[in-house]
Design an enzyme around this catalytic site. Structure first.
Site, PDB file in Angstrom:
ATOM      1  N   HIS A 109      22.184  64.162  -4.624  1.00 38.09           N
ATOM      2  CA  HIS A 109      22.891  63.579  -5.840  1.00 38.09           C
ATOM      3  C   HIS A 109      22.604  64.546  -7.090  1.00 38.09           C
ATOM      4  O   HIS A 109      23.467  65.092  -7.813  1.00 38.09           O
ATOM      5  CB  HIS A 109      22.805  62.215  -6.085  1.00 38.09           C
ATOM      6  CG  HIS A 109      23.805  61.478  -5.364  1.00 38.09           C
ATOM      7  ND1 HIS A 109      23.952  61.279  -3.824  1.00 38.09           N
ATOM      8  CD2 HIS A 109      24.952  60.779  -5.640  1.00 38.09           C
ATOM      9  CE1 HIS A 109      24.952  60.442  -3.481  1.00 38.09           C
ATOM     10  NE2 HIS A 109      25.476  60.316  -4.337  1.00 38.09           N
ATOM     11  N   HIS A 138      15.389  57.282  -3.617  1.00 39.04           N
ATOM     12  CA  HIS A 138      14.562  58.358  -3.860  1.00 39.04           C
ATOM     13  C   HIS A 138      13.282  58.261  -4.739  1.00 39.04           C
ATOM     14  O   HIS A 138      13.510  57.296  -5.191  1.00 39.04           O
ATOM     15  CB  HIS A 138      15.503  59.545  -4.434  1.00 39.04           C
ATOM     16  CG  HIS A 138      16.403  60.105  -3.741  1.00 39.04           C
ATOM     17  ND1 HIS A 138      16.141  61.090  -2.683  1.00 39.04           N
ATOM     18  CD2 HIS A 138      17.700  60.080  -3.690  1.00 39.04           C
ATOM     19  CE1 HIS A 138      17.340  61.389  -1.944  1.00 39.04           C
ATOM     20  NE2 HIS A 138      18.332  60.777  -2.611  1.00 39.04           N
TER      21      HIS A 138
END
Length: 232
Positions: free
Chosen positions: A128, A194
């Protein structure tokens, strides 16, 4: 003559390995603290940013712009083709690096990811982050092309509804895109998807991809000249 008694020695890890382990431990701890501290932010807001930076949304939008605007521009615009090519480059590089590094996602990552990305167990780098920063960098470096594309009647009528139709609005639009990229990247840590290092690496990769696409891929595509795909 007495033989010397050998004392057992413990293996000392190489400095590089010790530094890497310390860095990973620090990154893991920092990411967990950030994830816990910002629990007050509504999850649906973070999920909205996740969806906006999702490749399943990004690629259809890019392809749709290519086919919708090309008839009015007489040919597929090199800027739009470069945007699509750079997006494919990002997809390939992120997939390759994830396969090589194979860093697992945080253990506190919730199982509310989309099916397409739930099968992706690897965390480094953040796809992303690389995707949104690639877009931000490429648009910034291609600001003149952005102005040209925004002159298309279809886009001009649409963006004017958001207040981007006036003079100087292109610069404002690029600032909004950058803020969106930064917010989307931060949301990856706050969602628990993450670690901080994953997001930082993804952002740096995206900036590099944006420069590569603008500097080389755009010129390569422009070098082929106009490609007539649509009949007038």
């Amino acid at each position: 003559m007495a033989t010397p008694i050998s004392t057992p020695t413990t293996a000392i890890p190489p400095p590089s390995s010790s530094f890497l382990q310390s860095f990973i431990a620090l990154d893991t701890s920092l990411s967990l603290h950030l994830h816990k501290f910002f629990q007050f932010i509504p999850r649906f807001l973070l999920k909205s940013l996740e969806i906006c930076g999702d490749g399943r949304l990004f690629f259809p939008v890019a392809i749709s712009l290519l086919f919708l605007l090309s008839p009015s521009l007489q040919s597929p615009h090199p800027f739009l083709l470069s945007l699509l090519a750079g997006s494919l480059l990002d997809l390939l590089l992120v997939g390759l690096i994830k396969h090589l590094i194979r860093r697992p996602r945080p253990v506190y990552n919730k199982s509310d990811m989309s099916i397409a990305f739930a099968v992706d167990h690897w965390s480094f780098p953040s796809g992303h982050s690389s995707r949104v920063f690639f877009l931000s960098q490429f648009l910034f470096l291609s600001i003149e092309n952005v102005r040209e594309v925004l002159q298309d009647e279809l886009l001009r009528n649409w963006v004017s509804g958001f207040g981007f139709g006036e003079s100087g609005s292109t610069e404002l639009l690029l600032k909004v895109v950058f803020c969106w990229a930064a917010a989307t990247s931060v949301s990856r840590v706050l969602l628990g998807r993450h670690f901080v290092a994953d997001v930082a690496a993804g952002a740096c990769l995206g900036l590099f991809e944006g420069w590569i696409t603008h500097r080389f891929i755009s010129q390569l595509i422009s070098g082929f000249g106009e490609i007539k795909l649509f009949s007038s």
